[in-house]
Enzyme design. Structure first.
Site, short mmCIF file in Angstrom:
data_model
loop_
_atom_site.label_atom_id
_atom_site.label_comp_id
_atom_site.label_asym_id
_atom_site.label_seq_id
_atom_site.Cartn_x
_atom_site.Cartn_y
_atom_site.Cartn_z
N CYS A 30 -94.69 37.44 -50.53
CA CYS A 30 -95.77 37.36 -49.55
C CYS A 30 -96.52 36.06 -49.81
CB CYS A 30 -96.68 38.58 -49.67
SG CYS A 30 -97.33 38.87 -51.33
N ARG A 83 -97.43 32.74 -39.95
CA ARG A 83 -97.37 32.06 -41.25
C ARG A 83 -95.91 31.80 -41.63
NH1 ARG A 83 -100.97 34.70 -45.84
NH2 ARG A 83 -100.53 32.68 -46.82
#
Length: 280
Positions: A238, A180
């Protein structure tokens, strides 16, 4: 003082009636995954004696616009009202646990800590408690409402502009999975990649197979490898602000104070005009 408690330490606190226990079982909802992210049903089937169930989505975050991220920072009054529902009074010790590697419990830890509460996280969570054959009970727990007063929660959180500027003066940790971070995949947000200047340090690197934290020496080496030395300003983000709280917990355990960009990638990627970096 450690920000964690072991199963044995918590069992003693429970026996002495010297703790408020909160059950923060919750799962990140992903496409095709569990449709009900909260763990209330599992809580009702069994929990640590006296534990009050905490609904992360309604008590530890708030609903906002897409450009505020999926889990915006809740107001102090919202969390204070929740803490009073849990029966919390000023001076109480709180222990939070979950069944997801400490991530949801760390969100509670982060908010309550900044609200002035003496709060810790059960190392290893619900699984560690069960493995140790700890006492359990079923059904709901509804304590007498408390009177706790929380201080302003926002002091440890970065705005999106502050997050953009942070790599110039410190280490901005992106704690998502490497793929990611590199922009190879993005299952939840509209754009793949990371904030320019961020350093990837997945939160899973801090956790052993049984869900407990790794030893302090290993944790400190992880942070040193990410460029964090004594006195280095540190912040973490995050996907939506939950997992970053766990990295902040681990940093605190290693004696490093960190800020969190609560909007995280979900806010950044939903805000037009923000630059995006890809690759390592």
């Amino acid at each position: 003082m450690s920000h964690l408690v072991s199963v044995n330490e918590l069992a003693e606190l429970v026996r002495d009636g010297a703790v408020r226990v909160i059950d923060v079982r919750w799962r990140l909802s992903v496409p095709g995954g569990r449709t009900q992210p909260d763990g209330r049903e599992e809580y009702l089937q069994g929990h640590i004696p006296g534990a009050v169930f905490v609904d992360l989505e309604s008590e530890l975050t708030r609903h906002g616009r897409p450009d505020e991220g999926r889990h915006p920072l809740p107001s102090t009054s919202q969390v204070q009202d929740a803490a009073r529902r849990w029966g919390l009074n000023d001076g109480d010790v709180v222990v939070a646990y979950d069944d997801a590697g400490g991530l949801p419990a760390a969100r509670a830890w982060w908010l309550l800590r900044h609200g002035g509460v003496d709060v810790r996280v059960l190392d290893g969570g619900w699984q560690a408690w069960k493995n140790a054959a700890g006492d359990t009970e079923t059904g709901d727990v509804t304590p007498e409402p408390g009177t706790a007063t929380l201080t302003d929660l926002s002091g440890g959180s970065l705005t999106i502009d502050e997050a953009a500027e942070f790599p110039a003066s410190g280490v901005l940790l992106d704690v998502r999975a490497p793929e990611r971070f590199r922009g190879e995949t993005e299952p939840l947000d509209p754009i793949a990649g990371h904030i320019p200047g961020a350093v990837n340090l997945p939160t899973g690197k801090h956790v052993a197979g049984d869900g407990t934290l790794l030893d302090l020496e290993t944790l400190k080496k992880n942070f040193a490898d990410a460029g964090i030395a004594d006195g280095t300003p540190v912040a973490a983000y995050c996907g939506s602000g939950i997992t970053a709280a766990h990295t902040a917990l681990v940093l605190a355990e290693a004696g490093i104070d960190a800020k969190i960009f609560h909007g995280s990638w979900s806010q950044w990627s939903n805000t037009p005009g923000r630059p995006v970096a890809t690759g390592d």
